[in-house]
Write a protein that holds these residues in place. Sequence first.
Motif, PDB file in Angstrom:
ATOM      1  N   UNK A   1       1.001  -1.234   0.080  1.00  0.00           N
ATOM      2  CA  UNK A   1       0.184  -0.009   0.166  1.00  0.00           C
ATOM      3  C   UNK A   1       0.815   1.228   0.092  1.00  0.00           C
ATOM      4  N   UNK A   2       1.925   1.369   0.658  1.00  0.00           N
ATOM      5  CA  UNK A   2       2.899   2.352   0.791  1.00  0.00           C
ATOM      6  C   UNK A   2       3.403   2.482  -0.292  1.00  0.00           C
ATOM      7  N   UNK A   3       4.257   3.638  -0.756  1.00  0.00           N
ATOM      8  CA  UNK A   3       4.932   3.836  -2.050  1.00  0.00           C
ATOM      9  C   UNK A   3       6.191   2.897  -1.955  1.00  0.00           C
ATOM     10  N   UNK A   4       7.114   2.914  -0.507  1.00  0.00           N
ATOM     11  CA  UNK A   4       7.897   2.335  -0.423  1.00  0.00           C
ATOM     12  C   UNK A   4       9.136   2.385  -1.460  1.00  0.00           C
ATOM     13  N   UNK A   5       9.519   3.581  -1.720  1.00  0.00           N
ATOM     14  CA  UNK A   5      10.415   3.630  -2.446  1.00  0.00           C
ATOM     15  C   UNK A   5      11.487   4.862  -2.152  1.00  0.00           C
ATOM     16  N   UNK A   6      12.603   4.910  -2.478  1.00  0.00           N
ATOM     17  CA  UNK A   6      13.590   5.989  -2.289  1.00  0.00           C
ATOM     18  C   UNK A   6      13.432   7.362  -2.947  1.00  0.00           C
ATOM     19  N   UNK A   7      12.924   8.276  -2.528  1.00  0.00           N
ATOM     20  CA  UNK A   7      12.544   9.637  -3.251  1.00  0.00           C
ATOM     21  C   UNK A   7      13.764  10.179  -3.775  1.00  0.00           C
ATOM     22  N   UNK A   8      15.007   9.888  -3.310  1.00  0.00           N
ATOM     23  CA  UNK A   8      16.084  10.664  -3.741  1.00  0.00           C
ATOM     24  C   UNK A   8      16.532   9.891  -5.259  1.00  0.00           C
ATOM     25  N   UNK A   9      16.095   8.579  -5.399  1.00  0.00           N
ATOM     26  CA  UNK A   9      16.558   7.896  -6.698  1.00  0.00           C
ATOM     27  C   UNK A   9      15.599   8.250  -7.827  1.00  0.00           C
TER      28      UNK A   9
ATOM     29  N   UNK B   1      12.019  10.416  -8.015  1.00  0.00           N
ATOM     30  CA  UNK B   1      10.994   9.623  -7.431  1.00  0.00           C
ATOM     31  C   UNK B   1      10.202  10.862  -6.655  1.00  0.00           C
ATOM     32  N   UNK B   2      11.017  11.503  -6.055  1.00  0.00           N
ATOM     33  CA  UNK B   2      10.458  12.393  -4.964  1.00  0.00           C
ATOM     34  C   UNK B   2       9.663  13.593  -5.923  1.00  0.00           C
ATOM     35  N   UNK B   3      10.203  13.769  -7.111  1.00  0.00           N
ATOM     36  CA  UNK B   3       9.731  14.825  -7.823  1.00  0.00           C
ATOM     37  C   UNK B   3       8.458  14.544  -8.638  1.00  0.00           C
ATOM     38  N   UNK B   4       7.917  13.398  -8.589  1.00  0.00           N
ATOM     39  CA  UNK B   4       6.815  12.913  -9.125  1.00  0.00           C
ATOM     40  C   UNK B   4       5.468  13.226  -8.320  1.00  0.00           C
ATOM     41  N   UNK B   5       4.266  13.266  -9.202  1.00  0.00           N
ATOM     42  CA  UNK B   5       3.191  13.288  -8.293  1.00  0.00           C
ATOM     43  C   UNK B   5       2.853  11.973  -7.522  1.00  0.00           C
ATOM     44  N   UNK B   6       1.881  11.799  -6.594  1.00  0.00           N
ATOM     45  CA  UNK B   6       1.401  10.699  -6.032  1.00  0.00           C
ATOM     46  C   UNK B   6       0.984   9.499  -6.785  1.00  0.00           C
ATOM     47  N   UNK B   7       0.375  10.069  -8.001  1.00  0.00           N
ATOM     48  CA  UNK B   7      -0.153   8.868  -8.790  1.00  0.00           C
ATOM     49  C   UNK B   7       1.007   8.124  -9.600  1.00  0.00           C
TER      50      UNK B   7
ATOM     51  N   UNK C   1      -5.091   2.969  -6.876  1.00  0.00           N
ATOM     52  CA  UNK C   1      -5.440   4.376  -6.275  1.00  0.00           C
ATOM     53  C   UNK C   1      -4.519   5.501  -6.757  1.00  0.00           C
ATOM     54  N   UNK C   2      -5.531   6.587  -7.025  1.00  0.00           N
ATOM     55  CA  UNK C   2      -4.696   7.771  -7.618  1.00  0.00           C
ATOM     56  C   UNK C   2      -4.476   7.701  -9.091  1.00  0.00           C
TER      57      UNK C   2
ATOM     58  N   UNK D   1      -4.996  -9.330  -6.394  1.00  0.00           N
ATOM     59  CA  UNK D   1      -5.014  -7.529  -6.444  1.00  0.00           C
ATOM     60  C   UNK D   1      -6.107  -7.283  -5.286  1.00  0.00           C
ATOM     61  N   UNK D   2      -5.927  -6.336  -4.535  1.00  0.00           N
ATOM     62  CA  UNK D   2      -6.879  -5.742  -3.608  1.00  0.00           C
ATOM     63  C   UNK D   2      -7.296  -4.271  -4.006  1.00  0.00           C
ATOM     64  N   UNK D   3      -8.287  -3.743  -4.001  1.00  0.00           N
ATOM     65  CA  UNK D   3      -8.778  -2.811  -4.444  1.00  0.00           C
ATOM     66  C   UNK D   3     -10.143  -2.046  -3.656  1.00  0.00           C
ATOM     67  N   UNK D   4     -10.171  -0.713  -3.679  1.00  0.00           N
ATOM     68  CA  UNK D   4     -11.522  -0.231  -3.258  1.00  0.00           C
ATOM     69  C   UNK D   4     -12.284  -0.080  -4.283  1.00  0.00           C
ATOM     70  N   UNK D   5     -12.080  -0.176  -5.505  1.00  0.00           N
ATOM     71  CA  UNK D   5     -12.875   0.008  -6.588  1.00  0.00           C
ATOM     72  C   UNK D   5     -13.300  -1.257  -7.108  1.00  0.00           C
ATOM     73  N   UNK D   6     -14.542  -1.697  -6.188  1.00  0.00           N
ATOM     74  CA  UNK D   6     -15.209  -3.224  -6.362  1.00  0.00           C
ATOM     75  C   UNK D   6     -15.510  -3.333  -7.887  1.00  0.00           C
ATOM     76  N   UNK D   7     -16.025  -2.462  -8.476  1.00  0.00           N
ATOM     77  CA  UNK D   7     -16.442  -2.734  -9.904  1.00  0.00           C
ATOM     78  C   UNK D   7     -15.484  -3.175 -11.093  1.00  0.00           C
TER      79      UNK D   7
END
Length: 770
Positions: free
Chosen positions: A117-125, A165-171, A196-197, A223-229
């Motif tokens: 669920x978390x981004x789990x990436x190094x923003x500096x890379x 990565x840190x210069x990217x949007x959340x999506x 998500x996003x 895959x898990x998701x909140x968008x059931x349909x």
Amino acid sequence: MGTGGAQVIDLAERRSHFVSQQSTVWSRRQQAVCVRRAYKRYGTTKNPNVILDGLNMTVPKGCIYGLLGASGCGKTTLLSCIVGRRRLNSGEIWVLGGKPGSRGSGVPGPRIGYMPQEIALYGEFTIRETMQYFGWVAGMETKAINERVEFLVKFLQLPPASRPVKNLSGGQQRRVSFAAALLHEPELLILDEPTVGVDPLLRQNIWDHLVQITKDSGTTVIITTHYIDETRQAHTIGLLRGGRMLAEESPSALLEKYQAESLEEVFLKLSILQNKGKRRRSSILHDVTQAIVLPPSIAAQADPVGETNLAFDNSNEMSGEFGDNVNPTLPPPKLGRRVSIAPNPAEQSPAPDDLPPDEEPEITLCERLKLCKSNHMKALVWKNFLWMWRNVSVMLFIIGLPVGQIILFCLAIGKDPTGLHLAVFNQEKMDSCGPIATGCNFELLSCRFLNHLLSKQQVLDYFPSEAEAIGAVQKGHAWAALEFAHNYTDVLKERMDAGRYADEWTVEESNINIWMDQSNQQISLLLKRDLVNAFQEFATELAVSCNITTQVVSTPIRFLNPIYGPVIPNFTDFAAPGVILTIIFFLAVALTSGAMLIERNEGIMERGLVSGITGIEILMGHVICQFAIMLFQSIMVIVFALIVFEVTNHGSVAWVALLTILTGLCGMCFGFFVSCITDSERNATYLAMGSFLPIVMLCGIIWPVEGMHTIVKAISFVLPLTLSTESLRCILARGWEITKPTVYFGFFSTLVWIVIFLTSSILLIKFKKG
């Protein structure tokens, strides 16, 4: 009513018989993931109320399995169990033909692609560097990684691969995280809310790609998701609520069975049934069966909602609590056949020799001794050094901090206090003395003594009365008040001439009366030393000038050249060993605990562990990188302390450097230990600060251990820096070699603490699953 009840019991018996005889063999041979009777009492630390209760789940190979449910229902907890990062209280899980964590299973490992669920990436890379790290961990070649990066950047509509990565949007960051899971084309792809996003068009492209890889490569996707349909394209979906599986069927079968227009409507109806039927364990199976076999009038009485039960009137299948599908109109299934939406076993069943072994394969001695994989260590060390390079300002501060601290220590600690104001009431001469006669001249001896006191770089303030001089001390304007009698020169000369025959009045009048402020022990002790030394120098000079033996005016105690240490000891030499080791130790603690906690709290460590990296490899990767920093810090501290500020050293610099480096390594291991037992950087800071003061106070750094209370003394000897501080002090001040017990005990103690902290960290990483 009676008939309906009997029918339910019969169905339950048939279902139980079928599951017990057939599900284990089927799952181990044919399914990518098989969860049977999974029970987990506690969920995640974020949501401790999550309970997986008697959950059964089957994921056929080469299909997309949508795991749906509201937040906090246990989806992430279940996925953590599947990838081997959490343990079940009871039940079993088979993933890709083996139990997670068993030797040779590849789980955790490169057979799984995991997106948390978390981004789990190094923003500096950059995007490319991120893919390179995960690719190396999976055992890919750099050329293959670059080819996959080009495809994934284009497919996921990402910015150029050189973008941090840190210069990217959340999506965009979530898409990079998704790309990291797809990179090595795993057999099993586990995605925790990947869309998500993400905009609807790209979301559809992602689903199309998942369908394509299951068809072309036989990849299995959970895959898990909140968008059931959006899971209508999945082969199978599992509806999870409150830790229980409500249904496990294909989307089309669920929509048809429950006569619903959307999967959300199906989920709502099943949730209503679950809320009604919490009276016994198989509540959902009972309510669904009752709705099917009872007349509508009786079913309406049992179901106040009405619409929910009507949805099942024309259904000919039931979805059990554990996801097994049973048709009440069919005869009991024959052994070897299962009614399911999964592919036909007869068509896809592998040969019997594809069954996973019942026991873990034997492992050779060489494999047991091989603690680290070369590709993992390459990726970890490269990642850690790259992080340092990308945070160059932080690293320069960390490297320069110990140098600044040792400079401050040498400039601020251990020097004799100067410029102390002394209030003088001299009845021989009420104002300043001016030029003083030298030689064998008995005039104004009080001024002659005060002139020697001025050579100690103190400040003399003259007052017209005793009360004013004492008042200056009381007001904090002076550290001591000195009083000389009006006939001080005469009575002092008479006392010297009379010797032991001097009367009491002569002795009393020849004394110098001193009132001191002793609120500061260090200043008062050093000031007393200056006063005594100034008088000794004054008396010796006068005796020499008048051809009188100096033994007459000297104290009948003779201090010869010291065996160890300088003639005039200083606090810098005493405190320097402890300060050097403390600086290196606690900077290592701060650096390592901070790095580990950042990775852990951002999910990077968890993602690495799922990829197959072990706790030992993570620790070794940090040890290698942090050791390089700590080595440079130690060298710089030793150079500034011993060469620039000339701290006394009579021993071998090599032993000094070795003990300092070992102490830094001990601090690193303590930092690992702190990061493993705490959950946040704040708690780690509290623990580090809480341990700093006891170690500084109890390890003989600012006060000798011999002066402590008996109980405290016993405690101090088991602390990490006590024996090492005394060992370094003996090397510097006494010049002792490693053969002396006091010296090698310090080395031995440090090595023991390194082993204790490192072993504890490894065990905590291994067994602390979150």
